[in-house]
Design a protein around this motif. Structure first.
Motif, PDB file in Angstrom:
ATOM      1  N   UNK A  99     120.252 -63.419 -49.320  1.00 46.29           N
ATOM      2  CA  UNK A  99     119.744 -62.636 -48.195  1.00 46.29           C
ATOM      3  C   UNK A  99     118.750 -61.584 -48.671  1.00 46.29           C
ATOM      4  N   UNK A 100     119.086 -60.905 -49.777  1.00 45.30           N
ATOM      5  CA  UNK A 100     118.185 -59.876 -50.295  1.00 45.30           C
ATOM      6  C   UNK A 100     116.850 -60.452 -50.743  1.00 45.30           C
ATOM      7  N   UNK A 101     116.897 -61.576 -51.438  1.00 39.76           N
ATOM      8  CA  UNK A 101     115.658 -62.186 -51.928  1.00 39.76           C
ATOM      9  C   UNK A 101     114.778 -62.663 -50.776  1.00 39.76           C
ATOM     10  N   UNK A 102     115.368 -63.390 -49.832  1.00 37.74           N
ATOM     11  CA  UNK A 102     114.591 -63.910 -48.712  1.00 37.74           C
ATOM     12  C   UNK A 102     114.113 -62.798 -47.782  1.00 37.74           C
ATOM     13  N   UNK A 103     114.927 -61.769 -47.623  1.00 35.90           N
ATOM     14  CA  UNK A 103     114.508 -60.647 -46.770  1.00 35.90           C
ATOM     15  C   UNK A 103     113.344 -59.885 -47.401  1.00 35.90           C
ATOM     16  N   UNK A 104     113.353 -59.786 -48.738  1.00 39.14           N
ATOM     17  CA  UNK A 104     112.222 -59.153 -49.416  1.00 39.14           C
ATOM     18  C   UNK A 104     110.929 -59.901 -49.173  1.00 39.14           C
ATOM     19  N   UNK A 137     109.314 -55.081 -35.245  1.00 40.67           N
ATOM     20  CA  UNK A 137     109.595 -56.247 -34.404  1.00 40.67           C
ATOM     21  C   UNK A 137     109.461 -57.530 -35.215  1.00 40.67           C
ATOM     22  N   UNK A 138     108.412 -57.613 -36.040  1.00 38.43           N
ATOM     23  CA  UNK A 138     108.246 -58.788 -36.897  1.00 38.43           C
ATOM     24  C   UNK A 138     109.364 -58.874 -37.934  1.00 38.43           C
ATOM     25  N   UNK A 139     109.759 -57.731 -38.509  1.00 39.67           N
ATOM     26  CA  UNK A 139     110.832 -57.732 -39.505  1.00 39.67           C
ATOM     27  C   UNK A 139     112.132 -58.239 -38.898  1.00 39.67           C
ATOM     28  N   UNK A 140     112.446 -57.772 -37.691  1.00 41.38           N
ATOM     29  CA  UNK A 140     113.703 -58.191 -37.071  1.00 41.38           C
ATOM     30  C   UNK A 140     113.721 -59.693 -36.815  1.00 41.38           C
ATOM     31  N   UNK A 141     112.593 -60.238 -36.370  1.00 40.52           N
ATOM     32  CA  UNK A 141     112.537 -61.677 -36.146  1.00 40.52           C
ATOM     33  C   UNK A 141     112.702 -62.471 -37.426  1.00 40.52           C
ATOM     34  N   UNK A 149     116.039 -64.731 -38.774  1.00 42.10           N
ATOM     35  CA  UNK A 149     115.950 -66.117 -39.234  1.00 42.10           C
ATOM     36  C   UNK A 149     116.587 -66.280 -40.609  1.00 42.10           C
ATOM     37  N   UNK A 150     116.388 -65.303 -41.489  1.00 42.21           N
ATOM     38  CA  UNK A 150     116.983 -65.351 -42.825  1.00 42.21           C
ATOM     39  C   UNK A 150     118.504 -65.361 -42.737  1.00 42.21           C
ATOM     40  N   UNK A 151     119.073 -64.465 -41.936  1.00 41.99           N
ATOM     41  CA  UNK A 151     120.529 -64.401 -41.793  1.00 41.99           C
ATOM     42  C   UNK A 151     121.079 -65.724 -41.246  1.00 41.99           C
ATOM     43  N   UNK A 152     120.363 -66.290 -40.274  1.00 35.99           N
ATOM     44  CA  UNK A 152     120.808 -67.552 -39.682  1.00 35.99           C
ATOM     45  C   UNK A 152     120.786 -68.684 -40.708  1.00 35.99           C
ATOM     46  N   UNK A 153     119.683 -68.810 -41.440  1.00 36.14           N
ATOM     47  CA  UNK A 153     119.552 -69.897 -42.402  1.00 36.14           C
ATOM     48  C   UNK A 153     120.552 -69.764 -43.549  1.00 36.14           C
ATOM     49  N   UNK A 157     124.685 -60.577 -36.611  1.00 35.99           N
ATOM     50  CA  UNK A 157     123.389 -59.943 -36.890  1.00 35.99           C
ATOM     51  C   UNK A 157     122.248 -60.905 -36.559  1.00 35.99           C
ATOM     52  N   UNK A 158     122.393 -62.169 -36.935  1.00 34.50           N
ATOM     53  CA  UNK A 158     121.346 -63.155 -36.646  1.00 34.50           C
ATOM     54  C   UNK A 158     121.137 -63.305 -35.147  1.00 34.50           C
ATOM     55  N   UNK A 159     122.220 -63.354 -34.376  1.00 38.37           N
ATOM     56  CA  UNK A 159     122.103 -63.506 -32.920  1.00 38.37           C
ATOM     57  C   UNK A 159     121.406 -62.295 -32.296  1.00 38.37           C
ATOM     58  N   UNK A 160     121.793 -61.114 -32.707  1.00 36.38           N
ATOM     59  CA  UNK A 160     121.187 -59.897 -32.132  1.00 36.38           C
ATOM     60  C   UNK A 160     119.697 -59.819 -32.482  1.00 36.38           C
ATOM     61  N   UNK A 161     119.354 -60.050 -33.742  1.00 41.32           N
ATOM     62  CA  UNK A 161     117.956 -59.945 -34.168  1.00 41.32           C
ATOM     63  C   UNK A 161     117.085 -61.030 -33.542  1.00 41.32           C
ATOM     64  N   UNK A 162     117.598 -62.264 -33.448  1.00 41.76           N
ATOM     65  CA  UNK A 162     116.805 -63.336 -32.844  1.00 41.76           C
ATOM     66  C   UNK A 162     116.665 -63.148 -31.335  1.00 41.76           C
ATOM     67  N   UNK A 163     117.649 -62.532 -30.698  1.00 45.99           N
ATOM     68  CA  UNK A 163     117.512 -62.218 -29.273  1.00 45.99           C
ATOM     69  C   UNK A 163     116.412 -61.193 -29.061  1.00 45.99           C
ATOM     70  N   UNK A 164     116.370 -60.180 -29.925  1.00 41.24           N
ATOM     71  CA  UNK A 164     115.289 -59.196 -29.844  1.00 41.24           C
ATOM     72  C   UNK A 164     113.944 -59.870 -30.101  1.00 41.24           C
TER      73      UNK A 164
END
Length: 477
Positions: free
Chosen positions: A14-19, A51-55, A59-63, A101-108
């Motif tokens: 998660x940390x690597x992909x989020x970076x 907004x872009x970061x949350x989207x 996706x990272x959390x979901x994958x 977290x993935x559901x909340x962020x992707x809904x936003x």
């Protein structure tokens, strides 16, 4: 693998992909900053960045959650014992956090997509010339028809959510793939028996691990069928809309940012399309036999879709032509009556239509544009560089048109956001199932939430379409 090691690996991923996602969000924000013509970093820019970061992070959390659950199903199931339930409680809690977290962020993220798509500027340019010399004699039905067709494709998707979820339930519940998620080491399609000293029939992580590949596989199958069969042999709604514009002699001028947009050239090569049935069929026959001009913007060209990068002076002129109409609507519309409102509406429409037609025809001395193809890097980054064709400073200050063979203009439609919408639908399904352990309930709620998103997109999109195209809402079905 021990639970602590698995948990650590999950958070490393998660940390690597989020970076990497932060870098991608920065690039998207920079592209938005340029397209919006901003000169300083303001609150809107910071808000767009988050907004872009949350989207992306959603996706990272979901994958990561989905991939981790598949790994857990493949490698842990055969070793499963009753006491695993307590030992790996931490892993289950971790997956619950990831999916929430993935559901909340992707809904936003989907709310952001809807807000972006329903605030674009759009106008339908009518190339038809009056036979009697009076602009009021040009029929408005062609414009209304094209506007309704555009309104119809705003929420069109290649993946039909209702069919997708029904197919997923067929595989999971009817065929019995759900039983692969049983809390025992046996792999079978039959109903699992309760294990001794255990009150749990299914493992939550196993349920996610079997549901995710089925969600992806069925969606991919539907997508392939649409691309290979439906789009080729039944209908391609996007190309059909572009063809309708040409048959109707209507062009579509779209600005999704302050200084960026798309243009669909719909000018008929026959000059006029407000004709009887015989003349219309004869025109189409001549065109099919290449006895008339081409539909493209340039001579001897069939390119009709373009990406636009406009300069500041053009944008100011565009907004000025709307100002009288926007100043009149609202309370003044009710005070001055319907007739005065329609007079202002007609005048504003004709002024803007004349301006845009003259602009496309290169008849405005103060506004020019150049046409070129996109470079390879521009396609990769989905960003057009400000490199003009003209000589000197004029080549950089004039507007640019880029041939859009990739149909990137669909980004203003649900059609162009298929990946984000699918990830949101899948996240919703997995999130609800993880909490309820009920695939049927997950499918129902995922469908209802998608229905709400489509309803919001239709409602706000229709309102924006009426406001920006000056086509009354009463005429939009």
């Amino acid at each position: 693998m021990e639970a602590d090691t698995f948990t650590r690996n999950i958070w490393i991923a998660i940390g690597s992909l989020s970076g990497a996602g932060v870098i991608l969000a920065f690039m998207r924000t920079w592209a938005w900053f340029s397209k919006s013509g901003r000169e300083i970093i303001d609150l809107a820019t910071i808000g767009k960045f988050f907004a872009y970061i949350m989207g992306i992070v959603g996706t990272v959390f979901f994958l990561v959650a989905a991939a981790g659950s598949v790994w857990w199903l493949v490698f842990i199931k055969k070793q499963y014992e009753p006491y695993f339930e307590d030992e790996y409680k931490k892993v289950q809690n971790q997956f619950r956090i990831l999916l929430i977290v993935a559901f909340v962020l992707k809904t936003i993220d989907i709310i952001h997509v809807i807000a972006r798509q329903t605030t674009i500027d759009i106008f339908f340019m009518d190339w038809e010339r009056p036979k009697a010399g009076d602009l009021n004699h040009v029929s408005a039905w062609r414009t209304c028809f094209v506007a309704n067709e555009f309104n119809e494709i705003q929420t069109f998707r290649r993946i039909r959510v209702s069919f997708h979820l029904l197919l997923v339930l067929l595989l999971l519940k009817v065929i019995g793939l759900e039983n692969f998620a049983s809390a025992n080491p046996i792999v079978s399609l039959s109903e699992p028996e309760r294990m001794e000293n255990s009150t749990v029939d299914y493992d939550k992580v196993f349920r996610t691990g079997i549901a995710f590949p089925i969600l992806v596989g069925t969606a991919f199958l539907q997508y392939i069928v649409y691309i290979i069969f439906y789009q080729r042999f039944i209908e391609d709604k996007i190309i059909n809309f572009v063809d309708l514009c040409s048959v109707s002699n209507i062009s579509v001028f779209i600005l999704d940012h302050i200084r960026h947009g798309y243009y669909i050239h719909g000018r008929s090569p026959h000059g006029t399309t407000d004709v009887n049935m015989k003349d219309m069929l004869m025109n189409l026959d001549r065109e099919s036999r290449m006895m008339s001009g081409t539909r493209g913007l340039q001579d001897n060209s069939s390119d009709q879709i373009f990406i636009m990068k406009i300069n500041r002076s053009f944008r100011m002129q565009y907004e000025a032509l709307f100002r009288k109409y926007y100043n009149f609507v609202g309370p003044k519309r009710r005070m001055n009556g319907r007739e005065n409102y329609t007079d202002v509406l007609l005048e504003s429409y004709q002024n803007l239509n004349s301006f845009l037609c003259a602009y496309i025809d290169c008849s405005l001395p103060a506004h020019h544009y150049f046409i070129r193809n996109r470079y390879f890097l521009e396609k990769i980054f989905n960003y057009e560089f400000q490199i003009g064709i003209g000589s000197g400073l004029a080549g950089y200050l004039d507007s640019l048109f880029f041939v859009d063979n990739d149909r990137t203009f669909t980004k203003i439609l649900f059609y162009g956001e298929e990946d984000s919408l699918f990830i949101w639908n899948a996240t919703t399904f997995l999130f609800i199932d993880y909490l309820s352990q009920d695939y049927v309930l997950a499918a129902i709620l995922a469908y209802l939430l998608n229905l709400i998103a489509v309803g919001l997109r239709n409602s706000f999109g229709r309102r924006n379409l009426s406001k920006k195209t000056l086509v009354p809402r009463e005429l939009l079905i």
